[in-house]
Design an enzyme around this catalytic site. Sequence first.
Site, PDB file in Angstrom:
ATOM      1  N   SER A  45       0.812  -1.221   0.000  1.00  0.00           N
ATOM      2  CA  SER A  45       0.000   0.000   0.000  1.00  0.00           C
ATOM      3  C   SER A  45       0.843   1.268   0.000  1.00  0.00           C
ATOM      4  O   SER A  45       0.292   2.367  -0.036  1.00  0.00           O
ATOM      5  CB  SER A  45      -0.907   0.016   1.237  1.00  0.00           C
ATOM      6  OG  SER A  45      -0.141   0.195   2.412  1.00  0.00           O
ATOM      7  N   THR A 167      -2.025   2.746   3.778  1.00  0.00           N
ATOM      8  CA  THR A 167      -1.210   3.950   3.643  1.00  0.00           C
ATOM      9  C   THR A 167      -0.309   3.953   4.866  1.00  0.00           C
ATOM     10  O   THR A 167      -0.567   3.224   5.814  1.00  0.00           O
ATOM     11  CB  THR A 167      -2.135   5.204   3.668  1.00  0.00           C
ATOM     12  OG1 THR A 167      -2.955   5.198   2.504  1.00  0.00           O
ATOM     13  CG2 THR A 167      -1.406   6.509   3.752  1.00  0.00           C
ATOM     14  N   THR A 185       1.548   6.804   0.202  1.00  0.00           N
ATOM     15  CA  THR A 185       0.618   5.744  -0.208  1.00  0.00           C
ATOM     16  C   THR A 185       0.713   5.475  -1.701  1.00  0.00           C
ATOM     17  O   THR A 185       1.157   6.335  -2.475  1.00  0.00           O
ATOM     18  CB  THR A 185      -0.835   6.163   0.123  1.00  0.00           C
ATOM     19  OG1 THR A 185      -1.697   5.039  -0.040  1.00  0.00           O
ATOM     20  CG2 THR A 185      -1.342   7.264  -0.790  1.00  0.00           C
ATOM     21  N   ARG A 195      -6.177   8.933 -10.345  1.00  0.00           N
ATOM     22  CA  ARG A 195      -6.932   9.154  -9.092  1.00  0.00           C
ATOM     23  C   ARG A 195      -5.961   9.581  -7.991  1.00  0.00           C
ATOM     24  O   ARG A 195      -4.907   8.988  -7.795  1.00  0.00           O
ATOM     25  CB  ARG A 195      -7.659   7.866  -8.701  1.00  0.00           C
ATOM     26  CG  ARG A 195      -8.413   7.947  -7.370  1.00  0.00           C
ATOM     27  CD  ARG A 195      -7.574   7.483  -6.190  1.00  0.00           C
ATOM     28  NE  ARG A 195      -8.312   7.514  -4.934  1.00  0.00           N
ATOM     29  CZ  ARG A 195      -7.781   7.260  -3.751  1.00  0.00           C
ATOM     30  NH1 ARG A 195      -6.498   6.963  -3.657  1.00  0.00           N
ATOM     31  NH2 ARG A 195      -8.497   7.315  -2.664  1.00  0.00           N
ATOM     32  N   VAL A 196      -6.328  10.625  -7.276  1.00  0.00           N
ATOM     33  CA  VAL A 196      -5.504  11.115  -6.166  1.00  0.00           C
ATOM     34  C   VAL A 196      -6.327  11.022  -4.892  1.00  0.00           C
ATOM     35  O   VAL A 196      -7.498  11.423  -4.873  1.00  0.00           O
ATOM     36  CB  VAL A 196      -5.067  12.572  -6.430  1.00  0.00           C
ATOM     37  CG1 VAL A 196      -4.368  13.157  -5.212  1.00  0.00           C
ATOM     38  CG2 VAL A 196      -4.150  12.634  -7.652  1.00  0.00           C
ATOM     39  N   GLY A 197      -5.737  10.490  -3.847  1.00  0.00           N
ATOM     40  CA  GLY A 197      -6.445  10.346  -2.581  1.00  0.00           C
ATOM     41  C   GLY A 197      -6.188  11.498  -1.637  1.00  0.00           C
ATOM     42  O   GLY A 197      -5.782  12.592  -2.041  1.00  0.00           O
ATOM     43  N   ASP A 198      -6.406  11.243  -0.371  1.00  0.00           N
ATOM     44  CA  ASP A 198      -6.249  12.278   0.659  1.00  0.00           C
ATOM     45  C   ASP A 198      -4.795  12.496   1.063  1.00  0.00           C
ATOM     46  O   ASP A 198      -4.446  13.552   1.596  1.00  0.00           O
ATOM     47  CB  ASP A 198      -7.059  11.904   1.903  1.00  0.00           C
ATOM     48  CG  ASP A 198      -6.615  10.568   2.493  1.00  0.00           C
ATOM     49  OD1 ASP A 198      -6.299   9.637   1.710  1.00  0.00           O
ATOM     50  OD2 ASP A 198      -6.578  10.446   3.729  1.00  0.00           O
ATOM     51  N   THR A 218      -5.408   7.173   7.271  1.00  0.00           N
ATOM     52  CA  THR A 218      -5.367   6.088   6.295  1.00  0.00           C
ATOM     53  C   THR A 218      -6.813   5.654   6.103  1.00  0.00           C
ATOM     54  O   THR A 218      -7.643   5.872   6.966  1.00  0.00           O
ATOM     55  CB  THR A 218      -4.518   4.896   6.770  1.00  0.00           C
ATOM     56  OG1 THR A 218      -5.129   4.338   7.936  1.00  0.00           O
ATOM     57  CG2 THR A 218      -3.111   5.304   7.113  1.00  0.00           C
ATOM     58  N   GLY A 219      -7.114   5.043   5.004  1.00  0.00           N
ATOM     59  CA  GLY A 219      -8.502   4.634   4.768  1.00  0.00           C
ATOM     60  C   GLY A 219      -8.965   5.177   3.441  1.00  0.00           C
ATOM     61  O   GLY A 219      -8.151   5.491   2.565  1.00  0.00           O
ATOM     62  N   GLY A 221      -9.610   7.582   1.044  1.00  0.00           N
ATOM     63  CA  GLY A 221      -9.188   8.969   0.948  1.00  0.00           C
ATOM     64  C   GLY A 221     -10.270   9.925   0.502  1.00  0.00           C
ATOM     65  O   GLY A 221     -10.293  11.090   0.916  1.00  0.00           O
TER      66      GLY A 221
HETATM   67  N1  GLY Z   1      -5.858   6.951   2.160  1.00  0.00           N
HETATM   68  C1  GLY Z   1      -5.200   6.604   0.987  1.00  0.00           C
HETATM   69  C2  GLY Z   1      -5.988   6.786  -0.234  1.00  0.00           C
HETATM   70  O1  GLY Z   1      -7.202   6.738  -0.203  1.00  0.00           O
HETATM   71  O2  GLY Z   1      -5.382   6.972  -1.261  1.00  0.00           O
END
Ligand code: GLY
Length: 316
Positions: A45, A167, A185, A195-198, A218-219, A221
């Site tokens: 991850s 993450t 991550t 795609r971009v996460g948090d 983490t989780g 995003g």
């Molecule tokens: N928390 C990591 C993501 O959703 O990319």
Amino acid sequence: MIVIASSNGRVGIDDAMQVLKNGGSALDAVEAGIRPVEANPEDHSVGYNSWPNIMGELELDASIMNGRDLTSGAVAAMKGHPYAISVARQVMDNLPHVLLAGNGAERFAREMQAEQWDELLTPEVVEAWRKKLRDNMPADVLETLGDETPLREWVKLATDPERTYSTVNFIAIDKNGDMCTGVSTSGWAWKYPGRVGDSPIIGAGNYADNRYGGAACTGMGEMAIRANTAHSVVFYMKMGMSVEEAGRRAMEDLLDLGGDYIGGMNLVALDKDGNHAAMTSMTNRTYIFQTADMDKYEEKDRTFVEIPGRWARIGE
Ligand code: GLY
């Protein structure tokens, strides 16, 4: 002095604490703690050998934030460079920007001579990706998979909300009382390209302010982006809540989110005095911490905050 991290930070927390014990900064400690996680082939991850996007390409996100002056740096959807946290740090140290994405992040990484590896995935991970596609895509789609293939439905089918997002989070306070938060991550497995996460979004997956505290997520995003979760934790501390209360309240904010896609969330939080807490909406989740007088990290259970999940599937 203290370091806290998500439990997959076990491989790096000694390095982080060593930096602090040698008189180094929280920024250096967080970077030193995250790099071994990014290099760990067993962690799918974060960094090297993580689950790729639906086209089989590894795209990494990371950010780092300095609680002393709220400066920060981040990269998103970056290919080819395993140590995303170090490139994020270089963004903070060298540019008037906060976040570089895609080609720009890769160009900057090359300019800064960041480590560049030709092979970022082992054959086992490539085979897991191929199998996921074989199990979820019709053969005719798979055979012609390319730049023009519509991907939106296959992303929904291939994504397993229970296991696609993990993450690493690190937070440190150094001998001067400066705090730093860092996140790295590979994002969701089999995600839509780009795609971009948090994790690289300051306020969503990462926030630090020496005056109050710091938090990192983490989780899923998308949820932390929509609720600005890491900043919320720090804001609740600013409003006078304890780190435990602040973390719980930020998690409960996620219950207001509508839409078809709600998954799991975890956060770690540290206040300016070194008190820490961690929350999860999943079961049996832990985090780790180490203070300067400890020889080894300790692992603690996270506080459970229920967030009922929901996940639309084609035809539902
Ligand atoms: N928390 C990591 C993501 O959703 O990319």
